[in-house]
Scaffold this active site. Structure first.
Site, PDB file in Angstrom:
ATOM      1  N   GLU A  52     -12.486   4.639  -6.046  1.00  0.00           N
ATOM      2  CA  GLU A  52     -13.253   3.559  -6.684  1.00  0.00           C
ATOM      3  C   GLU A  52     -12.888   2.184  -6.146  1.00  0.00           C
ATOM      4  O   GLU A  52     -13.741   1.291  -6.079  1.00  0.00           O
ATOM      5  CB  GLU A  52     -13.069   3.594  -8.210  1.00  0.00           C
ATOM      6  CG  GLU A  52     -13.720   4.774  -8.891  1.00  0.00           C
ATOM      7  CD  GLU A  52     -12.849   6.021  -8.974  1.00  0.00           C
ATOM      8  OE1 GLU A  52     -13.272   7.004  -9.612  1.00  0.00           O
ATOM      9  OE2 GLU A  52     -11.729   6.006  -8.389  1.00  0.00           O
ATOM     10  N   PHE A 114     -11.326  11.559 -24.205  1.00  0.00           N
ATOM     11  CA  PHE A 114     -11.033  11.890 -22.807  1.00  0.00           C
ATOM     12  C   PHE A 114     -11.648  10.839 -21.877  1.00  0.00           C
ATOM     13  O   PHE A 114     -12.820  10.511 -21.986  1.00  0.00           O
ATOM     14  CB  PHE A 114     -11.598  13.273 -22.475  1.00  0.00           C
ATOM     15  CG  PHE A 114     -11.414  13.668 -21.039  1.00  0.00           C
ATOM     16  CD1 PHE A 114     -10.148  13.895 -20.518  1.00  0.00           C
ATOM     17  CD2 PHE A 114     -12.511  13.799 -20.196  1.00  0.00           C
ATOM     18  CE1 PHE A 114      -9.972  14.256 -19.190  1.00  0.00           C
ATOM     19  CE2 PHE A 114     -12.351  14.162 -18.863  1.00  0.00           C
ATOM     20  CZ  PHE A 114     -11.073  14.386 -18.354  1.00  0.00           C
ATOM     21  N   GLN A 115     -10.835  10.320 -20.981  1.00  0.00           N
ATOM     22  CA  GLN A 115     -11.229   9.279 -20.022  1.00  0.00           C
ATOM     23  C   GLN A 115     -11.787   8.033 -20.700  1.00  0.00           C
ATOM     24  O   GLN A 115     -12.672   7.367 -20.167  1.00  0.00           O
ATOM     25  CB  GLN A 115     -12.210   9.835 -18.986  1.00  0.00           C
ATOM     26  CG  GLN A 115     -11.557  10.830 -18.033  1.00  0.00           C
ATOM     27  CD  GLN A 115     -12.384  11.153 -16.814  1.00  0.00           C
ATOM     28  OE1 GLN A 115     -13.614  11.080 -16.840  1.00  0.00           O
ATOM     29  NE2 GLN A 115     -11.709  11.524 -15.725  1.00  0.00           N
ATOM     30  N   LYS A 164     -22.097   6.699 -22.795  1.00  0.00           N
ATOM     31  CA  LYS A 164     -22.924   7.810 -22.318  1.00  0.00           C
ATOM     32  C   LYS A 164     -24.138   8.043 -23.211  1.00  0.00           C
ATOM     33  O   LYS A 164     -25.230   8.373 -22.720  1.00  0.00           O
ATOM     34  CB  LYS A 164     -22.069   9.078 -22.226  1.00  0.00           C
ATOM     35  CG  LYS A 164     -22.747  10.203 -21.443  1.00  0.00           C
ATOM     36  CD  LYS A 164     -21.776  11.334 -21.141  1.00  0.00           C
ATOM     37  CE  LYS A 164     -22.441  12.404 -20.267  1.00  0.00           C
ATOM     38  NZ  LYS A 164     -21.498  13.495 -19.929  1.00  0.00           N
ATOM     39  N   MET A 481       4.283  -9.263   7.936  1.00  0.00           N
ATOM     40  CA  MET A 481       4.472 -10.560   7.294  1.00  0.00           C
ATOM     41  C   MET A 481       5.696 -10.551   6.384  1.00  0.00           C
ATOM     42  O   MET A 481       6.430 -11.545   6.295  1.00  0.00           O
ATOM     43  CB  MET A 481       3.221 -10.952   6.501  1.00  0.00           C
ATOM     44  CG  MET A 481       3.214 -12.411   6.074  1.00  0.00           C
ATOM     45  SD  MET A 481       3.181 -13.564   7.475  1.00  0.00           S
ATOM     46  CE  MET A 481       1.424 -13.614   7.837  1.00  0.00           C
TER      47      MET A 481
END
Length: 583
Positions: A52, A114-115, A164, A481
């Site tokens: 993602e 969930f999630q 959803k 760096m």
């Protein structure tokens, strides 16, 4: 005429109405209704990334190279939290992207389902604005508003969290044309302040234009107006990392990038100027150095679309709130109507001084016949790609600064880099977004091996969509760096600044089905670059470079911007300090 449709269908229809042609995303349970609608149409291309974070950076690359908003779609919970780095990156660099996240059904919010994650709460600090849509009837209007907010005023990322059940439910679709947003940023500058700036320009003896990403964000008209103003006045112009290309690097008034790794002449001109005209930059700490000693004798003007940026870091004498293109248009009109006057004699002396600073040749480095110096690699890349339809992305680190120093950009929207947040792993997925927006162009990501490994999985995306992105890795087997700062500022204590296990990048490329090229001898470099350019698919170019080269010039942390470290090849007779000279 009203239309009834599901929330999922509203998302796709709103994207079509907004002119979106590409969405970067990764599916999951909470966004499957939207993915189902994407499957049932052919107008919008969905690009399946491998992470993602990659989706958000790809959307950023698309946005920065086109001037249009980028779009990403991810699922709830970890899908949303994986997007946070990209959202913060886009917020810091003012990149317009619209991100859709799935959410658990409304009746389950707050139940640790969930999630489930508090996406709106988590992303509130790293978006320009965000919404949790709990009613399907409000979804379409929210999407249209989100695009307006992302692209108006100071651009930035916005997020829409969609449960959803809202995606499954049926509601009334609101057309884009009926939206009347309450968010209407001021775009026209105050004419009295613009006139005051024109008067200051007439009297200035040592003026300088200090430009930033706001010029590019304002559109091509802003860059054209800036070029007209520079040529008409004869004033020198410098730019931040984010503003490269707004004024051509080949222009004779260009004095190079300024800042921590900017050019000597640019930093010295900023320090000694008597009129600083800030156009679309935000006085970032990488530019100012020690704030209390920043350009102490100058009168300062600041043109910016964001009121919160004006007087935030540096107090200015002439604040002008407005869109860069609008303000520059009015400034040119006022300046021309007043007779196009400048202090010609003083300006000639000012250019004499600037040319003396240029004579230091601050980018000079010690060459090698046996080892590829990173600066040389980029000089050859510039020479062999100059004049091509080229877009350049970078990761973050020494290679990023060398790319800014040694690659020239004559047009806006050709340079994509992570400025404010400094996100390692940005460049590869960004290059994918750029290549999808410009399928026939040459897209190169200049990388360090450590940064590139952070999102290496997107090589699968490049292969799946047959994107001929070129990954130009300057491989010094170090966190370059970090190692440089440890050498110069931390007593040469090299704590965890290298990896003892790096992959064979050629074999890694081949494992994905891509082409891998490795080069270590300067004599072979040109042929290897041409082999990369002539290959019609993705290339992983492993350029083995000097392991301990430092990036100069450099303003040490906490120092004013007229106290720079230069490489020991740049000048003679200065004090040696850790492979550098103090000036």
């Amino acid at each position: 005429m009203t239309r009834q449709m599901t929330g999922a269908k509203m998302v796709v229809q709103a994207l079509k109405d907004q002119g979106v042609d590409t969405v970067f995303g990764y599916p999951g349970g909470a966004v499957l209704p939207i993915y189902d609608e994407i499957f049932l149409q052919n107008d919008i291309k969905h690009v399946l990334v491998r992470h993602e974070q990659g989706a958000i950076h790809a959307a950023e690359g698309y946005a920065r190279s086109t001037g249009k908003p980028g779009v990403a779609l991810v699922t709830s919970g970890p899908g949303a939290t994986n997007a946070v780095t990209g959202l913060t990156d886009a917020l810091m660099d003012s990149i317009p992207i619209v991100v859709f996240t799935g959410q658990v059904p409304t009746f389950m919010i707050g139940s640790d389902a969930f999630q489930e994650a508090d996406t709106v709460g988590i992303t509130r600090p790293c978006t320009k604005h965000n919404w949790l849509v709990k009613e399907t009837d409000k979804l379409a209007s929210t999407i249209h508003e989100a695009f307006h907010v992302a692209t108006s005023g100071r651009p930035g990322p916005v997020l829409i969290d969609i449960p959803k059940d809202v995606q499954f439910a049926t509601g009334t679709y609101t057309e884009k044309k009926v939206l009347k947003s309450r968010y209407q940023p001021q775009v026209k500058g105050d004419l009295a302040a613009i006139t005051e700036l024109a008067e200051a320009m007439e009297k200035a003896k040592r003026p300088v234009f200090y430009t930033g990403g706001g010029v590019i964000n304002s559109g091509t008209a802003a860059s054209q107006l800036l070029r007209e103003l520079v040529e008409a006045t004869g004033f020198p112009i410098t730019s931040t990392l984010m503003g490269l290309g707004a004024y051509p690097a080949s222009g004779d008034k260009w004095i190079g990038m300024l800042g921590m790794h900017g050019l000597y002449e640019a930093n010295m001109a900023m320090h000694d100027c008597d009129l600083m005209i800030n156009i679309g930059a935000r006085f970032d700490d990488r530019i100012t150095g020690l704030v209390s000693k920043f350009s102490p004798g100058s009168k300062k003007a600041h043109i910016d679309i964001d009121a919160s940026s004006i007087n935030k870091v540096i107090h200015v004498d002439i604040p002008i709130l407005g869109d860069v293109a609008h303000v520059l248009e009015d400034l040119l009109k006022v300046w021309k109507s007043r007779g196009r006057k400048t202090n010609t004699e003083a300006l000639a002396k000012w250019w004499t001084q600037i040319n003396e600073w240029r004579a230091v040749k601050c980018l000079t480095y010690t060459g090698s016949e046996t080892t590829i110096k990173p600066q040389y690699a980029l000089e050859r890349l510039e020479a062999l790609t100059k004049g091509m339809d080229r877009y350049v992305c970078t990761e973050v680190g020494q290679h990023q600064m060398w790319a800014a120093q040694f690659l020239g950009f004559d047009d806006p929207n050709r340079w994509m880099t992570s400025g404010g947040l400094g996100t390692m792993g940005y460049g590869f997925p960004a290059s994918i977004g750029v290549q999808l927006a410009h399928p026939d162009a040459l897209v190169i990501n200049v990388a360090g091996e450590a940064s590139w490994l952070m999102n290496m999985q997107e090589l699968g995306t490049a292969m799946q969509y047959r994107l001929p992105v070129k990954q130009f890795i300057l491989n010094n087997e170090r966190l370059g760096m970090v190692r440089q700062w440890q050498q110069l500022l931390h007593g040469e204590r090299y704590s965890s600044s290298w990896s003892e296990s790096l992959p064979d990048f050629v074999k890694l490329a081949e494992a994905f089905g891509a082409k891998g090229i490795q080069v270590s001898d300067p004599k072979d470099l040109d042929d290897a670059i041409m082999e990369m350019l002539n290959h019609d698919g993705p290339v992983l170019f492993d350029c083995l470079v000097e392991k301990h080269e430092n990036c100069f010039p450099m303003i040490p942390s906490g120092k004013p911007h007229n106290e720079m470290l230069l490489g020991d090849a740049s000048t003679e007779g200065a004090i040696q300090s850790g492979g550098a000279v103090l000036v």
